[in-house]
Structure formats: structure tokens, C-alpha cells
Design a protein around this motif. Sequence first.
Motif, PDB file in Angstrom:
ATOM      1  N   ASP A  67       0.795  -1.223   0.000  1.00  0.00           N
ATOM      2  CA  ASP A  67       0.000   0.000   0.000  1.00  0.00           C
ATOM      3  C   ASP A  67       0.828   1.275   0.000  1.00  0.00           C
ATOM      4  OD1 ASP A  67      -2.386  -1.475   0.112  1.00  0.00           O
ATOM      5  OD2 ASP A  67      -2.175  -1.676   2.276  1.00  0.00           O
ATOM      6  N   CYS A  68       2.024   1.225   0.600  1.00  0.00           N
ATOM      7  CA  CYS A  68       2.850   2.424   0.684  1.00  0.00           C
ATOM      8  C   CYS A  68       4.312   2.023   0.846  1.00  0.00           C
ATOM      9  CB  CYS A  68       2.404   3.319   1.833  1.00  0.00           C
ATOM     10  SG  CYS A  68       2.444   2.497   3.420  1.00  0.00           S
ATOM     11  N   GLU A  69       5.178   2.996   0.789  1.00  0.00           N
ATOM     12  CA  GLU A  69       6.624   2.781   0.861  1.00  0.00           C
ATOM     13  C   GLU A  69       7.184   3.570   2.035  1.00  0.00           C
ATOM     14  OE1 GLU A  69      10.026   4.647  -1.840  1.00  0.00           O
ATOM     15  OE2 GLU A  69       8.855   3.137  -2.895  1.00  0.00           O
ATOM     16  N   ALA A  70       7.769   2.842   3.004  1.00  0.00           N
ATOM     17  CA  ALA A  70       8.371   3.503   4.161  1.00  0.00           C
ATOM     18  C   ALA A  70       9.867   3.714   3.973  1.00  0.00           C
ATOM     19  CB  ALA A  70       8.121   2.689   5.426  1.00  0.00           C
ATOM     20  N   SER A  71      10.481   2.928   3.097  1.00  0.00           N
ATOM     21  CA  SER A  71      11.902   3.045   2.819  1.00  0.00           C
ATOM     22  C   SER A  71      12.125   2.698   1.348  1.00  0.00           C
ATOM     23  CB  SER A  71      12.682   2.076   3.714  1.00  0.00           C
ATOM     24  OG  SER A  71      14.052   2.119   3.425  1.00  0.00           O
ATOM     25  N   PRO A  72      12.879   3.499   0.604  1.00  0.00           N
ATOM     26  CA  PRO A  72      13.046   3.228  -0.817  1.00  0.00           C
ATOM     27  C   PRO A  72      13.873   1.969  -1.083  1.00  0.00           C
ATOM     28  CG  PRO A  72      14.429   5.053  -0.161  1.00  0.00           C
ATOM     29  CD  PRO A  72      13.597   4.699   1.030  1.00  0.00           C
ATOM     30  N   SER A  73      13.590   1.332  -2.202  1.00  0.00           N
ATOM     31  CA  SER A  73      14.321   0.139  -2.611  1.00  0.00           C
ATOM     32  C   SER A  73      15.702   0.524  -3.141  1.00  0.00           C
ATOM     33  CB  SER A  73      13.549  -0.581  -3.716  1.00  0.00           C
ATOM     34  OG  SER A  73      14.320  -1.613  -4.274  1.00  0.00           O
ATOM     35  N   LEU A  74      16.666  -0.358  -2.924  1.00  0.00           N
ATOM     36  CA  LEU A  74      17.991  -0.149  -3.521  1.00  0.00           C
ATOM     37  C   LEU A  74      17.998  -0.541  -4.995  1.00  0.00           C
ATOM     38  CD1 LEU A  74      20.282  -1.429  -0.629  1.00  0.00           C
ATOM     39  CD2 LEU A  74      19.787   0.925  -1.271  1.00  0.00           C
ATOM     40  N   MET A  75      16.948  -1.247  -5.421  1.00  0.00           N
ATOM     41  CA  MET A  75      16.796  -1.645  -6.825  1.00  0.00           C
ATOM     42  C   MET A  75      15.371  -1.313  -7.272  1.00  0.00           C
ATOM     43  SD  MET A  75      18.827  -5.284  -6.786  1.00  0.00           S
ATOM     44  CE  MET A  75      17.516  -6.112  -5.953  1.00  0.00           C
ATOM     45  N   PRO A  76      15.030  -0.028  -7.400  1.00  0.00           N
ATOM     46  CA  PRO A  76      13.648   0.353  -7.697  1.00  0.00           C
ATOM     47  C   PRO A  76      13.162  -0.158  -9.057  1.00  0.00           C
ATOM     48  CG  PRO A  76      15.095   2.258  -7.811  1.00  0.00           C
ATOM     49  CD  PRO A  76      15.913   1.119  -7.293  1.00  0.00           C
ATOM     50  N   ASN A  77      11.913  -0.604  -9.065  1.00  0.00           N
ATOM     51  CA  ASN A  77      11.266  -1.053 -10.289  1.00  0.00           C
ATOM     52  C   ASN A  77      10.516   0.143 -10.874  1.00  0.00           C
ATOM     53  OD1 ASN A  77       9.526  -2.131 -12.209  1.00  0.00           O
ATOM     54  ND2 ASN A  77       9.037  -3.941 -11.002  1.00  0.00           N
ATOM     55  N   PRO A  78      10.790   0.530 -12.115  1.00  0.00           N
ATOM     56  CA  PRO A  78      10.124   1.707 -12.684  1.00  0.00           C
ATOM     57  C   PRO A  78       8.606   1.531 -12.824  1.00  0.00           C
ATOM     58  CG  PRO A  78      11.500   0.616 -14.331  1.00  0.00           C
ATOM     59  CD  PRO A  78      11.757  -0.056 -13.032  1.00  0.00           C
ATOM     60  N   LYS A  79       8.113   0.294 -12.764  1.00  0.00           N
ATOM     61  CA  LYS A  79       6.671   0.047 -12.862  1.00  0.00           C
ATOM     62  C   LYS A  79       5.953   0.268 -11.531  1.00  0.00           C
ATOM     63  CE  LYS A  79       7.231  -3.573 -16.332  1.00  0.00           C
ATOM     64  NZ  LYS A  79       7.033  -5.015 -16.577  1.00  0.00           N
ATOM     65  N   VAL A  80       6.709   0.415 -10.447  1.00  0.00           N
ATOM     66  CA  VAL A  80       6.118   0.534  -9.114  1.00  0.00           C
ATOM     67  C   VAL A  80       6.136   1.979  -8.656  1.00  0.00           C
ATOM     68  CG1 VAL A  80       6.337  -0.137  -6.688  1.00  0.00           C
ATOM     69  CG2 VAL A  80       6.789  -1.810  -8.490  1.00  0.00           C
ATOM     70  N   SER A  81       4.969   2.476  -8.290  1.00  0.00           N
ATOM     71  CA  SER A  81       4.840   3.827  -7.759  1.00  0.00           C
ATOM     72  C   SER A  81       3.902   3.765  -6.551  1.00  0.00           C
ATOM     73  CB  SER A  81       4.284   4.766  -8.819  1.00  0.00           C
ATOM     74  OG  SER A  81       4.099   6.048  -8.275  1.00  0.00           O
ATOM     75  N   LEU A  82       4.472   3.827  -5.361  1.00  0.00           N
ATOM     76  CA  LEU A  82       3.695   3.759  -4.125  1.00  0.00           C
ATOM     77  C   LEU A  82       3.807   5.071  -3.371  1.00  0.00           C
ATOM     78  CD1 LEU A  82       4.828   0.219  -2.936  1.00  0.00           C
ATOM     79  CD2 LEU A  82       2.551   0.843  -3.731  1.00  0.00           C
ATOM     80  N   PRO A  83       2.755   5.447  -2.629  1.00  0.00           N
ATOM     81  CA  PRO A  83       2.856   6.663  -1.825  1.00  0.00           C
ATOM     82  C   PRO A  83       3.940   6.520  -0.763  1.00  0.00           C
ATOM     83  CG  PRO A  83       0.669   5.654  -1.618  1.00  0.00           C
ATOM     84  CD  PRO A  83       1.474   4.798  -2.518  1.00  0.00           C
ATOM     85  N   LYS A  84       4.663   7.588  -0.530  1.00  0.00           N
ATOM     86  CA  LYS A  84       5.738   7.597   0.468  1.00  0.00           C
ATOM     87  C   LYS A  84       5.144   7.766   1.857  1.00  0.00           C
ATOM     88  CE  LYS A  84       8.915   7.760  -2.792  1.00  0.00           C
ATOM     89  NZ  LYS A  84       8.352   7.002  -3.865  1.00  0.00           N
ATOM     90  N   LEU A  85       5.751   7.098   2.824  1.00  0.00           N
ATOM     91  CA  LEU A  85       5.313   7.157   4.208  1.00  0.00           C
ATOM     92  C   LEU A  85       6.528   7.400   5.075  1.00  0.00           C
ATOM     93  CD1 LEU A  85       2.887   6.592   6.152  1.00  0.00           C
ATOM     94  CD2 LEU A  85       3.681   4.237   6.205  1.00  0.00           C
ATOM     95  N   ASP A  86       6.427   8.334   6.015  1.00  0.00           N
ATOM     96  CA  ASP A  86       7.521   8.588   6.930  1.00  0.00           C
ATOM     97  C   ASP A  86       7.717   7.353   7.801  1.00  0.00           C
ATOM     98  OD1 ASP A  86       8.140   9.886   9.971  1.00  0.00           O
ATOM     99  OD2 ASP A  86       9.424  10.523   8.315  1.00  0.00           O
ATOM    100  N   TYR A  87       8.924   6.788   7.795  1.00  0.00           N
ATOM    101  CA  TYR A  87       9.202   5.529   8.480  1.00  0.00           C
ATOM    102  C   TYR A  87       8.935   5.615   9.985  1.00  0.00           C
ATOM    103  CZ  TYR A  87      11.612   1.364  10.086  1.00  0.00           C
ATOM    104  OH  TYR A  87      11.904   0.172  10.691  1.00  0.00           O
ATOM    105  N   ARG A  88       9.431   6.655  10.631  1.00  0.00           N
ATOM    106  CA  ARG A  88       9.242   6.787  12.084  1.00  0.00           C
ATOM    107  C   ARG A  88       7.764   6.916  12.439  1.00  0.00           C
ATOM    108  NH1 ARG A  88      14.452  10.501  13.252  1.00  0.00           N
ATOM    109  NH2 ARG A  88      15.932   8.786  13.196  1.00  0.00           N
ATOM    110  N   GLU A  89       7.048   7.694  11.630  1.00  0.00           N
ATOM    111  CA  GLU A  89       5.614   7.858  11.858  1.00  0.00           C
ATOM    112  C   GLU A  89       4.892   6.511  11.690  1.00  0.00           C
ATOM    113  OE1 GLU A  89       2.123  10.036   9.410  1.00  0.00           O
ATOM    114  OE2 GLU A  89       3.854  11.291   9.885  1.00  0.00           O
ATOM    115  N   ALA A  90       5.310   5.738  10.698  1.00  0.00           N
ATOM    116  CA  ALA A  90       4.701   4.424  10.462  1.00  0.00           C
ATOM    117  C   ALA A  90       4.953   3.487  11.632  1.00  0.00           C
ATOM    118  CB  ALA A  90       5.245   3.816   9.174  1.00  0.00           C
ATOM    119  N   VAL A  91       6.168   3.470  12.150  1.00  0.00           N
ATOM    120  CA  VAL A  91       6.498   2.604  13.286  1.00  0.00           C
ATOM    121  C   VAL A  91       5.686   3.018  14.509  1.00  0.00           C
ATOM    122  CG1 VAL A  91       8.325   1.962  14.905  1.00  0.00           C
ATOM    123  CG2 VAL A  91       8.782   1.984  12.455  1.00  0.00           C
TER     124      VAL A  91
END
Length: 112
Positions: A67-91
Motif C-alpha cells: 500500500d505504501c513505501e516507508a523506505s526506498p528500494s535499492l533496486m527500484p522497479n520503474p513500474k512501481v509507484s507507491l505513496p511515500k510514508l515517513d518511516y518513524r511515523e509508520a512505526v
Amino acid sequence: MTTPMPADEHQPAMQANRYAHGIALTCPHCDVRAIIRTSRKVVETYREAWAICPGCGFKGKAHVSWDCEASPSLMPNPKVSLPKLDYREAVEQFTAEELARRPQMDMFVNTG
């Protein structure tokens, strides 16, 4: 930004062992950990999975999605676009929700 660790011959076995108990899909009837028999990718962020419960024999289909991304991938897939989420806030949010689900232990035992 950190660089990925170099792969060695033992890394896949170590990773599989490390994450073996990470996620649990539990039976909706008896709450026993279900066994995923097969799954298929519908799109990059969505899978359908067929599972069976070893506790009560229930078989069913589950849907798993990112549903969302808390930390970016080291190998991002150009087909994937997820809403960004602040990691600390998510935890913090996850921890608060998890604590709210657990019964509160009474610190003071009624002795009289």
C-alpha cells in the motif's frame, strides 16, 4: 545511502532462514497459521494466494498488496509507484495500533 552487501554462497539460505517467520497468514476460523500453497502476481504490488489451514482444513484465497513505501528500494522497479510514508511515523502508528489490540495488564493487583 548504504551499499548492498556482496553476495556469498551462504547468503540465500541465511536470508530464507531469517525471514521464515516474518509474516503469518492465519486462518479466519481457528486462527492457526495457514500454509500458502500457491500464489500468482496480478501486478507488481498485488498477489493472490491460495492457502490451506492445517488446524481445521479450511482452504481459501487471500489477497496481498503493498500500500505504501516507508523506505526506498535499492533496486527500484520503474513500474512501481507507491505513496511515500515517513518511516518513524509508520512505526509509531503500528506500535500504537498493536498496543491498543492487546489487553491492558493491571499493574495493581487487588488484594483486599
